[in-house]
Every structure is written in structure tokens, then in C-alpha cells.
Write a protein that holds these residues in place. Structure first.
Motif, PDB file in Angstrom:
ATOM      1  N   ALA A   1      -7.183   1.931 -36.383  1.00  0.00           N
ATOM      2  CA  ALA A   1      -8.616   1.682 -36.560  1.00  0.00           C
ATOM      3  C   ALA A   1      -9.088   2.187 -37.919  1.00  0.00           C
ATOM      4  N   ARG A   2      -8.568   3.334 -38.339  1.00  0.00           N
ATOM      5  CA  ARG A   2      -8.977   3.907 -39.627  1.00  0.00           C
ATOM      6  C   ARG A   2      -8.571   3.009 -40.789  1.00  0.00           C
ATOM      7  N   LEU A   3      -7.377   2.438 -40.714  1.00  0.00           N
ATOM      8  CA  LEU A   3      -6.889   1.599 -41.807  1.00  0.00           C
ATOM      9  C   LEU A   3      -7.574   0.234 -41.830  1.00  0.00           C
ATOM     10  N   ILE A   4      -7.833  -0.324 -40.648  1.00  0.00           N
ATOM     11  CA  ILE A   4      -8.447  -1.654 -40.581  1.00  0.00           C
ATOM     12  C   ILE A   4      -9.953  -1.577 -40.800  1.00  0.00           C
ATOM     13  N   GLY A   5     -10.590  -0.553 -40.212  1.00  0.00           N
ATOM     14  CA  GLY A   5     -12.034  -0.395 -40.351  1.00  0.00           C
ATOM     15  C   GLY A   5     -12.803  -1.205 -39.325  1.00  0.00           C
TER      16      GLY A   5
ATOM     17  N   CYS B   1     -16.434   6.257 -38.008  1.00  0.00           N
ATOM     18  CA  CYS B   1     -16.367   7.556 -38.686  1.00  0.00           C
ATOM     19  C   CYS B   1     -15.055   7.775 -39.426  1.00  0.00           C
ATOM     20  N   CYS B   2     -13.941   7.374 -38.816  1.00  0.00           N
ATOM     21  CA  CYS B   2     -12.643   7.660 -39.424  1.00  0.00           C
ATOM     22  C   CYS B   2     -12.447   6.895 -40.725  1.00  0.00           C
ATOM     23  N   THR B   3     -13.228   5.836 -40.937  1.00  0.00           N
ATOM     24  CA  THR B   3     -13.166   5.088 -42.190  1.00  0.00           C
ATOM     25  C   THR B   3     -14.208   5.580 -43.186  1.00  0.00           C
ATOM     26  N   ALA B   4     -15.395   5.917 -42.676  1.00  0.00           N
ATOM     27  CA  ALA B   4     -16.509   6.277 -43.556  1.00  0.00           C
ATOM     28  C   ALA B   4     -16.395   7.682 -44.119  1.00  0.00           C
ATOM     29  N   PHE B   5     -15.790   8.598 -43.347  1.00  0.00           N
ATOM     30  CA  PHE B   5     -15.739   9.993 -43.773  1.00  0.00           C
ATOM     31  C   PHE B   5     -14.305  10.408 -44.025  1.00  0.00           C
TER      32      PHE B   5
ATOM     33  N   CYS C   1     -14.876   9.571 -32.342  1.00  0.00           N
ATOM     34  CA  CYS C   1     -14.757  10.744 -33.214  1.00  0.00           C
ATOM     35  C   CYS C   1     -16.067  11.518 -33.319  1.00  0.00           C
ATOM     36  N   CYS C   2     -17.201  10.825 -33.226  1.00  0.00           N
ATOM     37  CA  CYS C   2     -18.484  11.491 -33.422  1.00  0.00           C
ATOM     38  C   CYS C   2     -18.765  12.521 -32.332  1.00  0.00           C
ATOM     39  N   LEU C   3     -18.061  12.446 -31.204  1.00  0.00           N
ATOM     40  CA  LEU C   3     -18.221  13.470 -30.171  1.00  0.00           C
ATOM     41  C   LEU C   3     -17.810  14.832 -30.721  1.00  0.00           C
TER      42      LEU C   3
END
Length: 278
Positions: A152-156, A166-170, A203-205
Motif C-alpha cells: 500500500a505504501r509503494l502504490i499509494g 498515511c504510510c505514503t504521505a508521511f 496507521c492513524c490509530l
């Protein structure tokens, strides 16, 4: 005091500290550095700044230079090669019938290696695929199996809040998230409500967890009687984002009150007047 600069190698990636070696670097600058993978181009996310000696984690690599126009051209060629390698790899995966999904393809800055990230439910024997790609591109091929969060982080994408996930933006390390955090924040334990695009807990949790823990350590427990500017009542809920509690005054009346506005109810004066002697 020593100087540091913080650098990432992909959006949403881990942040690494480097010695700017006297260079005045600002956020957004592209730089060339040496890492365990070799020479790489990174992006500055925190410019040159002084830090106390005890905060420096050694060994600390130095920034080689700010990226030049030639470096930018090399990076552009690498991106084109990576795109071509991705297409060829996907074709070969289908040809060999491998149960794996190619997520990203990257050519290291000096062109000495192509790194391919993939997702698979089970262990994959891709030795023949590696040999095929190495012959095709005449360079080292490295496969990395990643999990659903990394995918998810790599694909966005965008979360239910409408913002980038979050994992992409931050930029930063991915922290573990537990169901206890959702309970602490009084969220409905419905997987559809608290899961991200990766299918795991959002992640925001994690980001808001400490705020809830700290607030509840300071606030009176639910059911506690307190005095408010509007009268005495019972704490029935926490309004953590507002840093307030909800107090039931009775007869259907509820008020929001900050922690600095409430206090324990005054104890009744039990001292009685003595009877006069006749």
C-alpha cells in the motif's frame, strides 16, 4: 555542535540521518549519498541543522554532493530502465506461471542493480526468472518480498478521510498498530471502519493513541462526580480531540467541560451545631 540532515529515498520511506559535511541543505534538495546499497540519490526532508552530540547515532555517512544536472539525467534514465524492467518482469511472471505480483521496480543510482519488490502469499522459486532478467539487462537482479502494508505504501491511494494514506504521505518507519488502540479511542470494532487500503488496521490509530492515553491519565474516570461552571454532574464520556469531558447534569442536560473547568464536588459540612443548654 555537529550538524545533521534527514534524507529519504522514496516518498513515505524511512528517514535516514546524514552528515551534510558543511553543505547548506534545505528541504526538497536532491543529494548524492553513499549507503549500504552503494551510491544513491535522496531527497532532503529536514535541512542542515545542529544537534547535541549525544543525539548523533554513529556511524554517520556524509553527503557526497548536491545532485547536479548530470545526476538528474542519470536518475531519469534509471526511471525509464526501471519501467522497462517492470514490463519485462511482468511478462515473464505470466509466462512462467508464478503466483506473485510485481509492486515496484527500481534501478539503483549507479545502475549496478535492479531491485524488484513483489507480493506473494507463499514462498516463490524465482531463480529462473532472476537468471532470465540478468541476461536481458546485463546487471544484478534483486527480488524483495514485501507485505501488504509495504504494498500500500509503494502504490499509494486515499483513505476514508479523503487524504493520501498515511504510510505514503508521511515519511518514517511503520509502527505496529493493535486493536487495543481502536478500543482506547472508542472506535467501532468493525473491520470495514478501522482497516486501511492494505486490509490491516489503519496507521492513524497509532498517531492518535498517545493523545488518548495521556488524556485519560489526567481526566476523571467515567462515573465520577464533578463540579462544573454549570453545576454538579457525572462524567459520562471523553471528548479527547477537544480535551474535554462530557458531564451529565441530570434531567437531560449535558455540558462539555475542559479539565481546568472541573473539580471534585465539595463535601457537605458535617459539623452540626451543638444544642443550647437551657
Amino acid at each position: 555542535m555537529p550538524e545533521l540532515t534527514e534524507i529519504v529515498f522514496r516518498d513515505g520511506g524511512k528517514v535516514y540521518s546524514f552528515d551534510p559535511d558543511g553543505l547548506k541543505l534545505d528541504a526538497g534538495d536532491k543529494v548524492i549519498v553513499r549507503t549500504k546499497r552503494g551510491v544513491e540519490m535522496g531527497k532532503v526532508v529536514v535541512g542542515s541543522h545542529e544537534v547535541p552530540e549525544e543525539e548523533v547515532v554513529q556511524p554517520l555517512e556524509k553527503v557526497v554532493r548536491k545532485a547536479t544536472s548530470s545526476d538528474m539525467d542519470s536518475a531519469s534514465r534509471n526511471r525509464k530502465l526501471a519501467a522497462r524492467a517492470a514490463r519485462v518482469c511482468e511478462e515473464r511472471v505470466e509466462e512462467y506461471g508464478l503466483d506473485m505480483r510485481i509492486i515496484s521496480t527500481e534501478v539503483v543510482f549507479d545502475g549496478s542493480k535492479i531491485v524488484i519488490s513483489f507480493f506473494a502469499e507463499e514462498r516463490i522459486d524465482f531463480r529462473k526468472l532472476v537468471e532470465d532478467l540478468a541476461r536481458k539487462f546485463r546487471t544484478r537482479i534483486e527480488f524483495r518480498q514485501i507485505g501488504v502494508r509495504d504494498e500500500a505504501r509503494l502504490i499509494g491511494g486515499h483513505g476514508p478521510c479523503g487524504r493520501k494514506i498515511c504510510c505514503t504521505a508521511f515519511a518514517g518507519d511503520q509502527q505496529p498498530v493493535s486493536i487495543k488502540m481502536a478500543k482506547q479511542q472508542q472506535l467501532p470494532l468493525n473491520p470495514m471502519k478501522i482497516s486501511g487500503l492494505c486490509g490491516r488496521l489503519m496507521c492513524c490509530l497509532k498517531y492518535e493513541h498517545n493523545a488518548y492515553v495521556e488524556f485519560k491519565e489526567k481526566a476523571p474516570a467515567k462515573g465520577t462526580r464533578v463540579n462544573t461552571p454549570r453545576g454538579e454532574g457525572t462524567v459520562v464520556d471523553f471528548l479527547v480531540p477537544k480535551e474535554k469531558v462530557l458531564v451529565d447534569l441530570g434531567e437531560g442536560h449535558q455540558v462539555e467541560a475542559g479539565l481546568d473547568e472541573i473539580e471534585p464536588p465539595k463535601k457537605p459540612d458535617k459539623r452540626g451545631r451543638g444544642r443550647q443548654r437551657g
